[in-house]
Design a protein around this motif. Structure first.
Motif, short mmCIF file in Angstrom:
data_model
loop_
_atom_site.label_atom_id
_atom_site.label_comp_id
_atom_site.label_asym_id
_atom_site.label_seq_id
_atom_site.Cartn_x
_atom_site.Cartn_y
_atom_site.Cartn_z
N ARG A 4 0.83 -1.21 0.00
CA ARG A 4 0.00 0.00 0.00
C ARG A 4 0.86 1.26 0.00
NH1 ARG A 4 -4.92 2.12 1.19
NH2 ARG A 4 -4.83 4.02 2.43
N HIS A 5 2.01 1.16 0.67
CA HIS A 5 2.89 2.32 0.75
C HIS A 5 3.29 2.79 -0.66
CE1 HIS A 5 5.97 5.03 2.25
NE2 HIS A 5 6.79 4.51 1.36
N ASP B 243 -6.62 -15.61 -1.04
CA ASP B 243 -5.99 -16.82 -1.52
C ASP B 243 -4.73 -16.44 -2.30
OD1 ASP B 243 -5.27 -19.09 -2.75
OD2 ASP B 243 -7.13 -19.39 -3.87
N ALA B 244 -3.61 -17.06 -1.95
CA ALA B 244 -2.35 -16.70 -2.62
C ALA B 244 -2.39 -16.97 -4.10
CB ALA B 244 -1.20 -17.47 -1.98
N SER B 245 -3.29 -17.86 -4.51
CA SER B 245 -3.36 -18.17 -5.94
C SER B 245 -4.28 -17.21 -6.67
CB SER B 245 -3.85 -19.60 -6.14
OG SER B 245 -5.16 -19.71 -5.63
N SER B 246 -4.99 -16.35 -5.92
CA SER B 246 -5.90 -15.42 -6.58
C SER B 246 -5.09 -14.40 -7.39
CB SER B 246 -6.76 -14.69 -5.55
OG SER B 246 -5.94 -13.91 -4.72
N PRO B 247 -5.67 -13.90 -8.48
CA PRO B 247 -4.92 -12.93 -9.29
C PRO B 247 -4.63 -11.66 -8.50
CG PRO B 247 -7.19 -13.10 -10.04
CD PRO B 247 -7.00 -14.16 -9.03
N PRO B 248 -3.50 -10.99 -8.77
CA PRO B 248 -3.15 -9.80 -8.00
C PRO B 248 -4.25 -8.75 -7.99
CG PRO B 248 -1.36 -10.42 -9.45
CD PRO B 248 -2.50 -11.30 -9.79
N ALA B 249 -5.05 -8.70 -9.08
CA ALA B 249 -6.10 -7.68 -9.15
C ALA B 249 -7.10 -7.81 -8.01
CB ALA B 249 -6.81 -7.75 -10.49
N MET B 250 -7.13 -9.00 -7.37
CA MET B 250 -8.07 -9.20 -6.27
C MET B 250 -7.54 -8.62 -4.96
SD MET B 250 -10.52 -10.78 -7.74
CE MET B 250 -11.53 -11.80 -6.68
N ASP B 251 -6.26 -8.32 -4.89
CA ASP B 251 -5.70 -7.76 -3.66
C ASP B 251 -6.09 -6.29 -3.52
OD1 ASP B 251 -4.27 -9.99 -2.66
OD2 ASP B 251 -2.81 -9.71 -4.26
N PRO B 252 -6.34 -5.85 -2.28
CA PRO B 252 -6.75 -4.44 -2.09
C PRO B 252 -5.72 -3.46 -2.64
CG PRO B 252 -6.80 -5.65 0.00
CD PRO B 252 -6.31 -6.60 -1.03
N GLU B 253 -4.44 -3.79 -2.51
CA GLU B 253 -3.40 -2.88 -2.98
C GLU B 253 -3.46 -2.71 -4.50
OE1 GLU B 253 -2.96 -5.40 -0.96
OE2 GLU B 253 -2.22 -4.53 0.90
N TYR B 254 -3.67 -3.83 -5.21
CA TYR B 254 -3.77 -3.75 -6.67
C TYR B 254 -5.06 -3.05 -7.09
CZ TYR B 254 0.35 -6.59 -7.51
OH TYR B 254 1.64 -7.04 -7.58
N ARG B 255 -6.12 -3.30 -6.30
CA ARG B 255 -7.39 -2.65 -6.62
C ARG B 255 -7.26 -1.13 -6.47
NH1 ARG B 255 -10.19 -5.47 -3.40
NH2 ARG B 255 -11.05 -3.93 -1.97
#
Lengths: 325, 126
Positions: A56-57, A119-131
């Motif tokens: 996030r930083h 889930d570690a296998s989820s695409p990065p776009a699912m992470d709050p930071e990528y969103r």
């Protein structure tokens, strides 16, 4: 007081030169800041592809740097065209609020609305930071009229208007006229080293004029051995404002708008060429390769900065050849 | 005879970093444990040392420099790799002077970290 107002009111040679140089330096600074802003957009886009480990930083820092650089561009434009300063700063304040909303987590739209995945296998776009990064990128230069990119372009247009006023003021400034037979172009030349009190001059070669960028841009046309005559009736197609190392070229033609700013010194840290053309012209037909190009509402901004002196020299000769050769 | 796996500890209070690194490094065959709390990580390290510790330098409870010092006191052969943010490269240099193996600045590609871990692995004679 806007720079061109200063040009009009203070006609002493030194103040004209000084004011024009302030304009040149400030406009160059605006372009440098625009370049850095575009690099920040590109950095965010690259990191969004999912190959990078980021946190996030990084996103917050990117937003901070974008806002900081946008502020510098708005400042540059406000110096160049003070009439537009209040409106630009108002819009800049809105962008700062938008940035605070991003950083505080308040949703303001833009980007894909994806739920968080753990889930570690989820695409990065699912992470709050990528969103958050995706939403920030959309705000930077996505669709819509309230993006950072739109304000940057508006600031550039306003920054240009400062010097565009020279068309209205040309009668107040010392103007020579050059007739180029080959291209049947008439050029009204504003010499930054002379004012009304300077002695009248008869025929003089362009080389003796002492402006390097002017010599380069008219290199092909010079084959016609143009003559410089005292100022006559103003009905030309182009205005050139030339100093030793800087040039501004403006079209005075109902069929198209073209403006070129350039420095060519060889000792500056970075010379540059900036060209603004309207939609009736195709950049590829006028400019050599290697220019950064940004579409705006009425045409294109194209520029090359941080280029070598030799590259700038070749480009000015090439552009001059296309326009006047 | 089964090939010995490199034991890697990752410490970062940003959840996403541990999550993505664990996935990336385990796919290369390493044995990885992740921690968001530096103190818990040190408790675990004291129970059973790791070959490589990858730690963020700036965390709330305990920073990367302190982790480096405690890891070196417990297991001097362990290689400590420091993860830095944009504005903390100077601090990372300080970490190097205190014995960190290397540092890497965020954002980075997992492959960049793998290269550093590979060098650490070579020095450990894995």
């Amino acid at each position: 007081m806007a720079i061109l107002e200063t040009l009009r009111l203070n006609r002493s040679t030194h103040s004209v030169i000084r004011s024009f140089r302030i304009h040149t330096i400030r406009f160059k600074k605006l372009l440098e800041n625009a370049n850095i802003l575009l690099d920040l957009f590109a950095d965010g886009n690259e990191k969004l592809q999912g190959e990078y480990i980021l946190d996030r930083h990084y996103v917050v820092s990117l937003i901070d740097r974008v806002i900081e650089r946008l502020g510098m561009i708005v400042y540059d434009a406000a110096v160049l065209s003070q009439d537009a300063g209040a409106d630009l700063y108002r819009q800049y304040d809105q962008q700062k609020i938008a940035a605070e909303c991003f950083i505080s987590g308040e949703k303001i739209g833009g980007g894909e609305d994806l739920s968080s995945g753990d889930d570690a296998s989820s695409p990065p776009a699912m992470d709050p930071e990528y969103r958050l990064l995706s939403q920030a990128i959309s705000w930077f230069h996505g669709k819509g009229d309230e993006t950072v990119s739109q304000l940057m372009k508006k600031a550039m247009i306003n920054g240009m208007h400062g010097i565009e006023k020279i068309k209205e003021l040309k009668n107040d400034l010392v103007v020579d006229e050059i007739w180029l037979k080959k291209s049947e172009s008439r050029i009204f030349l504003i010499d930054l080293w002379r004012d009304e009190s300077s002695p009248k001059r008869e025929k003089q070669s362009i080389e003796a004029f002492g402006s390097l960028p002017l010599t380069l841009i008219l290199k092909e046309a010079l084959n016609d051995m143009p003559s410089i005559r005292p100022h006559m009736e103003m009905k030309g197609e182009w205005i050139i404002v030339a100093g030793d190392n800087e040039i501004t070229l403006l079209s005075v033609n109902p069929n198209f708008n073209l403006r070129l700013d350039a420095t060519a010194s060889g000792y500056e840290a970075s010379d540059y060429i900036f060209v603004s053309i309207d939609g009736r012209l195709e950049p590829a037909k006028i400019l050599p390769q290697g220019f950064h190009m940004e579409k705006n509402g009425s045409g294109y901004f194209c520029w090359k900065i941080d280029a070598s002196f030799d590259a700038i020299k070749e480009d000015l000769i090439s552009i001059g050849s296309t326009l006047f050769g | 005879m089964e090939e010995k796996k490199l034991k890697i500890m990752i410490i970062d209070d940003e959840h996403i970093v541990g999550k993505r690194l664990k996935s990336a490094l385990e796919s290369s065959g390493e044995q990885v444990e992740t921690f968001e709390d530096g103190e818990k990580a040190l408790e675990r390290f004291n129970e059973s040392p790791f070959d490589v510790v990858v730690t963020d330098i700036r965390m709330e409870k305990i920073d990367g420099i302190e982790i480096l010092e405690k890891v070196q006191a417990r297991a001097p052969k362990t290689k400590v790799i420091i993860i830095t943010g944009y504005a903390t490269v100077e601090v990372a240099r300080e970490a190097l002077s205190k014995g960190a193996f290397d540092f890497i600045a965020k954002p980075f590609k997992p492959g960049d970290l793998r290269e550093i871990i590979q060098r650490a692995s070579n020095e450990l004679k894995f």
